[in-house]
Write an enzyme that holds these catalytic residues in place. Structure first.
Site, PDB file in Angstrom:
ATOM      1  N   SER A  64       0.829  -1.206   0.000  1.00 38.52           N
ATOM      2  CA  SER A  64       0.000   0.000   0.000  1.00 38.52           C
ATOM      3  C   SER A  64       0.867   1.261   0.000  1.00 38.52           C
ATOM      4  O   SER A  64       2.009   1.251   0.447  1.00 38.52           O
ATOM      5  CB  SER A  64      -0.907   0.030   1.230  1.00 38.52           C
ATOM      6  OG  SER A  64      -1.733  -1.110   1.273  1.00 38.52           O
TER       7      SER A  64
HETATM    8  N1  SAH Z   1      -0.823  -4.862   4.179  1.00 42.18           N
HETATM    9  C1  SAH Z   1      -0.152  -5.161   2.932  1.00 42.18           C
HETATM   10  C2  SAH Z   1      -0.999  -4.756   1.734  1.00 42.18           C
HETATM   11  C3  SAH Z   1      -1.006  -5.825   0.706  1.00 42.18           C
HETATM   12  S1  SAH Z   1      -2.252  -5.706  -0.523  1.00 42.18           S
HETATM   13  C4  SAH Z   1       1.241  -4.542   2.905  1.00 42.18           C
HETATM   14  O1  SAH Z   1       1.575  -3.802   3.829  1.00 42.18           O
HETATM   15  O2  SAH Z   1       2.022  -4.829   2.001  1.00 42.18           O
HETATM   16  C5  SAH Z   1      -3.565  -6.663   0.187  1.00 42.18           C
HETATM   17  C6  SAH Z   1      -3.291  -8.117   0.432  1.00 42.18           C
HETATM   18  O3  SAH Z   1      -4.522  -8.716   0.855  1.00 42.18           O
HETATM   19  C7  SAH Z   1      -2.826  -8.944  -0.764  1.00 42.18           C
HETATM   20  O4  SAH Z   1      -1.585  -9.533  -0.453  1.00 42.18           O
HETATM   21  C8  SAH Z   1      -3.924  -9.992  -0.946  1.00 42.18           C
HETATM   22  O5  SAH Z   1      -3.443 -11.263  -1.372  1.00 42.18           O
HETATM   23  C9  SAH Z   1      -4.519 -10.067   0.443  1.00 42.18           C
HETATM   24  N2  SAH Z   1      -5.872 -10.605   0.529  1.00 42.18           N
HETATM   25  C10 SAH Z   1      -6.933 -10.412  -0.303  1.00 42.18           C
HETATM   26  N3  SAH Z   1      -8.016 -11.100   0.128  1.00 42.18           N
HETATM   27  C11 SAH Z   1      -7.653 -11.743   1.279  1.00 42.18           C
HETATM   28  C12 SAH Z   1      -8.314 -12.619   2.192  1.00 42.18           C
HETATM   29  N4  SAH Z   1      -9.593 -13.013   2.012  1.00 42.18           N
HETATM   30  N5  SAH Z   1      -7.613 -13.081   3.248  1.00 42.18           N
HETATM   31  C13 SAH Z   1      -6.313 -12.731   3.449  1.00 42.18           C
HETATM   32  N6  SAH Z   1      -5.630 -11.909   2.615  1.00 42.18           N
HETATM   33  C14 SAH Z   1      -6.278 -11.417   1.543  1.00 42.18           C
END
Ligand code: SAH
Length: 214
Positions: A64
């Protein structure tokens, strides 16, 4: 992995930038200043780490934007020792920010590749207060509930009921909820009488929250 004076300088500039965009919490700004964001990037891309932008981290996902991480963290209003559940570990950067704020982090990722990689990054950084889980975040983590705080870092189609159930009295959930084009940041507080208070905080753009694992 090395954190040079140049990196620290770039981080300091990033902090000024997001403060200029409206982040006021001193402890959140301090956490952004402390955690080396370039550790979460592949070595060829580390130059990109201190722009206020999201960036690809593999498996079609993104780390993000720093402003967004700071904004969600500020809304979450964590206290040291809080149990925090994060949905969407991704790179592990948001989890590291929460750990830097001395909370106990429980983070769930549905993509195996990211589940593995984020743990390696965090292990090298030495944070001990982060617990990683591979699974579907829609289910939360009932065995560790209740949580004082829950943060969803992907765009949710609705407020997952299981997660609400795992929020303590006085607990706060920050969740980007799908609108037509993007997501609206919502803060949900579980009040003393058990009812939920909803507040909205503007539009953001997240990768989707998806069911199941991959
Ligand atoms: N907090 C992260 C943001 C990553 S983007 C960071 O600091 O880098 C959001 C993430 O949510 C992705 O890696 C995606 O695979 C995950 N995601 C999407 N749906 C999900 C679910 N149902 N359970 C767990 N993770 C999920």
């Amino acid at each position: 992995m090395e954190d040079t004076f140049r990196h620290k300088g770039l981080r300091n500039r990033l902090v000024q930038e997001i403060a200029g965009k409206g982040i006021t919490s001193e402890k959140v700004l301090k956490a952004i200043e402390t955690v080396p964001r370039h550790y979460f990037f592949d070595s060829v891309f580390t130059d990109q780490a201190y722009a206020d932008k999201p960036f690809p981290i593999g498996a079609g996902q993104t780390i993000s934007q720093p402003f967004t991480v700071a904004f969600q963290t500020q809304l979450l209003d964590v206290q040291p020792g809080d149990k925090v559940l994060e949905i969407g570990t991704g790179s592990g950067y948001q989890a590291a920010i929460l750990a830097a704020l001395r909370t106990r982090v429980f983070t769930i990722e549905r993509q195996r590749e990211l589940f593995r990689k984020s743990q390696q990054t965090i292990a090298l950084m030495g944070y001990k207060n982060i617990n990683f889980f591979y699974g579907d975040g829609f289910d939360g983590k009932a065995s560790y509930a209740p949580f004082n705080r829950i943060i969803i870092t992907c765009g949710a189609p609705f407020v997952p009921e299981q997660l609400v159930d795992q929020l303590s009295i006085g607990g706060i959930m920050v969740v980007p909820l799908n609108d037509k084009k993007n997501q609206v940041m919502n803060r949900i507080t579980r009040l003393e009488n058990g009812s939920l208070k909803y507040e909205k905080f503007g539009n953001f753009s997240f990768v989707p929250m998806l069911k199941g694992t991959q």
